[in-house]
Design a protein around this motif. Structure first.
Motif, short mmCIF file in Angstrom:
data_model
loop_
_atom_site.label_atom_id
_atom_site.label_comp_id
_atom_site.label_asym_id
_atom_site.label_seq_id
_atom_site.Cartn_x
_atom_site.Cartn_y
_atom_site.Cartn_z
N VAL A 60 51.22 3.92 44.89
CA VAL A 60 50.12 3.78 43.94
C VAL A 60 49.16 4.95 44.11
O VAL A 60 48.79 5.30 45.23
CB VAL A 60 49.35 2.46 44.13
N CYS A 61 48.74 5.56 43.00
CA CYS A 61 47.79 6.66 43.05
C CYS A 61 46.55 6.26 43.83
O CYS A 61 46.03 5.16 43.69
CB CYS A 61 47.42 7.06 41.62
N ALA A 62 46.05 7.19 44.65
CA ALA A 62 44.92 6.89 45.52
C ALA A 62 43.58 6.82 44.78
O ALA A 62 42.61 6.28 45.31
CB ALA A 62 44.82 7.96 46.62
N ILE A 63 43.52 7.35 43.57
CA ILE A 63 42.26 7.34 42.81
C ILE A 63 41.91 5.91 42.40
O ILE A 63 42.75 5.21 41.82
CB ILE A 63 42.36 8.24 41.58
N ARG A 64 40.71 5.51 42.66
CA ARG A 64 40.26 4.16 42.30
C ARG A 64 39.38 4.25 41.06
O ARG A 64 38.21 4.57 41.13
CB ARG A 64 39.52 3.52 43.47
N ASP A 65 40.00 3.97 39.92
CA ASP A 65 39.29 3.98 38.65
C ASP A 65 39.87 2.89 37.76
O ASP A 65 40.53 1.97 38.26
CB ASP A 65 39.38 5.36 37.99
N GLY A 66 39.64 2.98 36.46
CA GLY A 66 40.08 1.93 35.57
C GLY A 66 41.58 1.74 35.48
O GLY A 66 42.05 0.68 35.05
N LEU A 67 42.34 2.74 35.85
CA LEU A 67 43.80 2.65 35.79
C LEU A 67 44.41 1.98 37.02
O LEU A 67 45.56 1.52 36.98
CB LEU A 67 44.41 4.04 35.62
N ARG A 92 50.35 10.38 28.69
CA ARG A 92 50.73 11.45 29.62
C ARG A 92 49.98 11.32 30.94
O ARG A 92 50.57 11.46 32.02
CB ARG A 92 50.43 12.81 28.97
N SER A 93 48.68 11.03 30.87
CA SER A 93 47.90 10.86 32.10
C SER A 93 48.41 9.66 32.90
O SER A 93 48.48 9.72 34.14
CB SER A 93 46.42 10.67 31.75
N PHE A 94 48.76 8.59 32.20
CA PHE A 94 49.33 7.43 32.90
C PHE A 94 50.63 7.80 33.60
O PHE A 94 50.86 7.42 34.76
CB PHE A 94 49.57 6.29 31.90
N LEU A 95 51.51 8.52 32.92
CA LEU A 95 52.78 8.91 33.51
C LEU A 95 52.59 9.77 34.76
O LEU A 95 53.29 9.60 35.76
CB LEU A 95 53.65 9.64 32.49
N GLU A 96 51.63 10.69 34.71
CA GLU A 96 51.34 11.51 35.89
C GLU A 96 50.95 10.63 37.07
O GLU A 96 51.46 10.82 38.19
CB GLU A 96 50.19 12.47 35.59
N ARG A 97 50.07 9.69 36.81
CA ARG A 97 49.55 8.84 37.88
C ARG A 97 50.58 7.81 38.34
O ARG A 97 50.55 7.35 39.49
CB ARG A 97 48.28 8.13 37.39
N LEU A 98 51.49 7.43 37.45
CA LEU A 98 52.56 6.49 37.81
C LEU A 98 53.66 7.16 38.62
O LEU A 98 54.11 6.64 39.65
CB LEU A 98 53.17 5.89 36.54
#
Length: 227
Positions: free
Chosen positions: A68-75, A104-110
């Motif tokens: 899971v992406c380490a960034i803690r935001d709305g996604l 595209r941003s979701f795919l990067e983070r996924l």
């Protein structure tokens, strides 16, 4: 031994919740439910997030990100659901030959937290997580016969390639020549005739929806066979 319930996540990367992309995802979700899955649909345009920030926290040795992406935001909650899902279906309209920016941003983070530069002794790239069944659903204004001219199988096919490489299985479903507006007369769009668009919608979109239903059902069955 009791069979585990398949979890299926459906991700709407389009801005509208009841139009072509959303309807395709809703039918795919119905197929998944009919196949016995626990299914959920999320709308990316409801969330506040950005794409990958290149922090590389997910690529550290002994990283604790667990896919899971380490960034803690709305996604973040959606990415946590994706980690637990057995099936992930992502839908997007096509904007200027590509998925939406949110998609595209979701795919990067996924994908990146589940990607690795680490190879074993035999030269095989290690997959950090178990296999998932994934798919892309694209809706677009151009007719199917124009897809090759616009290089869509290459441009859009890269999403399927990345999902397959990192999660083990992926496929793509296209819905072409979609009906965009409830009243074409309000828009400067003389290249299209509303009656032609309406006729195509009435004759072809029901089959697109059936294809989406079968996609959701098929992926859940594949996921169940892996258990």
């Amino acid at each position: 031994m009791e069979q585990k319930t398949v979890k299926a996540l459906f991700v709407n990367g389009g801005p509208r919740k009841n139009k072509n992309t959303a309807q395709m995802l809703q039918n795919a979700m119905l197929g998944a439910k009919d196949a016995g899955a626990e299914a959920e649909l999320v709308h990316l345009y409801d969330l506040d997030y950005k794409g990958c920030k290149s922090c590389f926290a997910c690529q550290l040795k002994n990283a604790k990100t667990d896919g899971v992406c380490a960034i803690r935001d709305g996604l973040r909650p959606v990415l946590e659901k994706a980690r637990e899902a057995d099936v992930i279906v992502i839908g997007s309209p096509v904007y200027f030959s590509y998925p939406t920016g949110q998609t595209r941003s979701f795919l990067e983070r996924l994908i990146f937290p589940n990607f690795t530069y680490d190879y074993d002794e035999q030269g095989n790239r290690r997959r950090p997580i178990r296999e998932k069944q994934t798919a892309m659903i694209f809706t677009m204004n151009i007719p199917e016969e124009a897809m090759e001219d616009w290089k869509y199988p290459i441009l859009l096919g890269s999403c399927e390639k990345q999902l397959q490489e990192n999660f083990g299985h992926s496929e793509t479903l296209y819905a072409c020549d979609t009906y965009q507006f409830s009243d074409y007369s309000r828009y400067a769009m003389t290249v299209f005739k509303e009656e032609d668009k309406r006729r195509h919608r009435d004759e072809h979109f029901p089959q697109d929806l059936r294809n989406a239903y079968e996609l959701g059902k098929r992926l859940v069955k594949r996921a169940g066979e892996q258990e």
